[in-house]
Design a protein around this motif. Structure first.
Motif, mmCIF file in Angstrom:
data_model
loop_
_atom_site.group_PDB
_atom_site.id
_atom_site.type_symbol
_atom_site.label_atom_id
_atom_site.label_comp_id
_atom_site.label_asym_id
_atom_site.label_seq_id
_atom_site.Cartn_x
_atom_site.Cartn_y
_atom_site.Cartn_z
ATOM 1 N N ASN A 19 -6.702 -42.944 15.414
ATOM 2 C CA ASN A 19 -7.518 -41.918 16.063
ATOM 3 C C ASN A 19 -7.381 -40.624 15.257
ATOM 4 N N ILE A 20 -8.031 -40.604 14.098
ATOM 5 C CA ILE A 20 -7.857 -39.496 13.162
ATOM 6 C C ILE A 20 -9.167 -38.712 13.021
ATOM 7 N N PRO A 21 -9.151 -37.430 13.393
ATOM 8 C CA PRO A 21 -10.371 -36.625 13.285
ATOM 9 C C PRO A 21 -10.667 -36.206 11.842
ATOM 10 N N ASN A 22 -11.963 -36.072 11.538
ATOM 11 C CA ASN A 22 -12.355 -35.511 10.241
ATOM 12 C C ASN A 22 -12.282 -33.983 10.331
ATOM 13 N N GLN A 23 -12.613 -33.289 9.260
ATOM 14 C CA GLN A 23 -12.455 -31.831 9.241
ATOM 15 C C GLN A 23 -13.316 -31.137 10.291
ATOM 16 N N ASN A 24 -14.556 -31.577 10.459
ATOM 17 C CA ASN A 24 -15.431 -30.969 11.459
ATOM 18 C C ASN A 24 -14.859 -31.175 12.863
ATOM 19 N N GLU A 25 -14.352 -32.359 13.113
ATOM 20 C CA GLU A 25 -13.746 -32.655 14.415
ATOM 21 C C GLU A 25 -12.464 -31.849 14.612
ATOM 22 N N LYS A 26 -11.695 -31.648 13.550
ATOM 23 C CA LYS A 26 -10.494 -30.799 13.629
ATOM 24 C C LYS A 26 -10.873 -29.365 13.989
ATOM 25 N N ASP A 27 -11.953 -28.874 13.396
ATOM 26 C CA ASP A 27 -12.433 -27.523 13.720
ATOM 27 C C ASP A 27 -12.810 -27.442 15.205
ATOM 28 N N ASN A 28 -13.481 -28.468 15.701
ATOM 29 C CA ASN A 28 -13.844 -28.509 17.121
ATOM 30 C C ASN A 28 -12.606 -28.540 18.008
ATOM 31 N N ILE A 29 -11.603 -29.291 17.597
ATOM 32 C CA ILE A 29 -10.353 -29.377 18.352
ATOM 33 C C ILE A 29 -9.697 -27.995 18.455
ATOM 34 N N GLU B 174 -0.985 -33.715 20.780
ATOM 35 C CA GLU B 174 -1.700 -33.875 22.046
ATOM 36 C C GLU B 174 -3.185 -34.169 21.847
ATOM 37 N N THR B 175 -3.728 -33.741 20.728
ATOM 38 C CA THR B 175 -5.174 -33.849 20.529
ATOM 39 C C THR B 175 -5.645 -35.256 20.198
ATOM 40 N N THR B 176 -4.736 -36.129 19.797
ATOM 41 C CA THR B 176 -5.127 -37.496 19.443
ATOM 42 C C THR B 176 -4.402 -38.543 20.288
ATOM 43 N N VAL B 177 -3.696 -38.106 21.322
ATOM 44 C CA VAL B 177 -2.949 -39.027 22.176
ATOM 45 C C VAL B 177 -3.911 -39.987 22.893
ATOM 46 N N SER B 178 -3.509 -41.244 22.980
ATOM 47 C CA SER B 178 -4.305 -42.223 23.710
ATOM 48 C C SER B 178 -3.460 -43.466 23.965
ATOM 49 N N ALA B 179 -3.228 -43.763 25.231
ATOM 50 C CA ALA B 179 -2.473 -44.967 25.578
ATOM 51 C C ALA B 179 -3.238 -46.210 25.105
ATOM 52 N N LEU C 232 -0.226 -28.107 31.446
ATOM 53 C CA LEU C 232 -1.200 -29.193 31.577
ATOM 54 C C LEU C 232 -0.783 -30.338 30.671
ATOM 55 N N ILE C 233 -0.875 -31.537 31.179
ATOM 56 C CA ILE C 233 -0.535 -32.728 30.412
ATOM 57 C C ILE C 233 -1.844 -33.390 29.968
ATOM 58 N N VAL C 234 -1.974 -33.585 28.665
ATOM 59 C CA VAL C 234 -3.197 -34.148 28.096
ATOM 60 C C VAL C 234 -3.148 -35.672 28.127
ATOM 61 N N LEU C 235 -4.184 -36.263 28.717
ATOM 62 C CA LEU C 235 -4.347 -37.716 28.720
ATOM 63 C C LEU C 235 -5.248 -38.158 27.565
ATOM 64 N N SER C 236 -6.258 -37.357 27.274
ATOM 65 C CA SER C 236 -7.226 -37.694 26.234
ATOM 66 C C SER C 236 -7.891 -36.418 25.750
ATOM 67 N N TRP C 237 -8.081 -36.344 24.438
ATOM 68 C CA TRP C 237 -8.757 -35.174 23.850
ATOM 69 C C TRP C 237 -9.778 -35.717 22.858
ATOM 70 N N PHE C 238 -9.435 -35.770 21.595
ATOM 71 C CA PHE C 238 -10.342 -36.352 20.601
ATOM 72 C C PHE C 238 -10.309 -37.876 20.688
ATOM 73 N N ARG C 239 -11.487 -38.488 20.519
ATOM 74 C CA ARG C 239 -11.574 -39.949 20.438
ATOM 75 C C ARG C 239 -12.436 -40.340 19.246
ATOM 76 N N SER C 240 -11.871 -41.127 18.346
ATOM 77 C CA SER C 240 -12.664 -41.677 17.243
ATOM 78 C C SER C 240 -13.729 -42.599 17.840
ATOM 79 N N GLU C 241 -14.714 -42.932 17.042
ATOM 80 C CA GLU C 241 -15.772 -43.819 17.536
ATOM 81 C C GLU C 241 -15.193 -45.148 18.025
#
Length: 140
Positions: A25-35, A11-16, A53-62
């Motif tokens: 859409n792959i988080p680095n370690q710091n971003e994973k900690d934030n997630i 759910e944390t990297t989902v993006s249509a 709750l249904i997740v539409l967007s969570w983490f977004r790479s640059e």
């Protein structure tokens, strides 16, 4: 894989948009900690609301954030914001209940935005709650 009581890693990297444009859409370690931090805060919200709750967007790479025309300072960039909706409660009611909960001191957030046209709620956090602005508004 579960990352908290109510949320899983997928759910944390989902993006249509990301899927459509084949953006990794792959988080680095710091971003994973934030997630993980955000997931713990979202668990409190989920339990308060008492609905899935249904997740539409969570983490977004640059790259993904640029593709969706997100703000360069978006909390999504760092894994500190989630866009959600539910099939059990309309998004306006979710928004209103979270404002009420914050007013009662039950929970807090940095930013809460209701998007009526897209029918979802954006919930953003800061790593230090003392810096959370506790702001909320409805967006066009």
């Amino acid at each position: 894989m579960k990352i908290s009581r109510h949320f899983d890693e997928k759910e944390t990297t989902v993006s249509a948009t990301g899927e459509r444009l084949k953006i990794k859409n792959i988080p680095n370690q710091n971003e994973k900690d934030n997630i993980l931090y955000t997931a713990s805060r979202m668990d409190v919200i989920r339990e308060y609301l008492g609905i899935p709750l249904i997740v539409l967007s969570w983490f977004r790479s640059e790259e993904l954030n640029t593709a969706v025309k997100g703000s360069k300072t978006s909390a999504h960039r760092f894994g500190l914001a989630v866009d959600v909706y539910s099939t059990k409660m309309n998004s306006k009611d979710i928004y209103n209940k979270l404002i009420e909960a914050q007013a009662k001191g039950v929970l807090q957030f940095d930013q809460l935005i209701f998007y009526p046209k897209q029918n979802f709620v954006h919930i953003g956090f800061k790593l230090n709650k003392d810096y959370e602005r506790k702001m909320y508004f409805v967006s066009e």
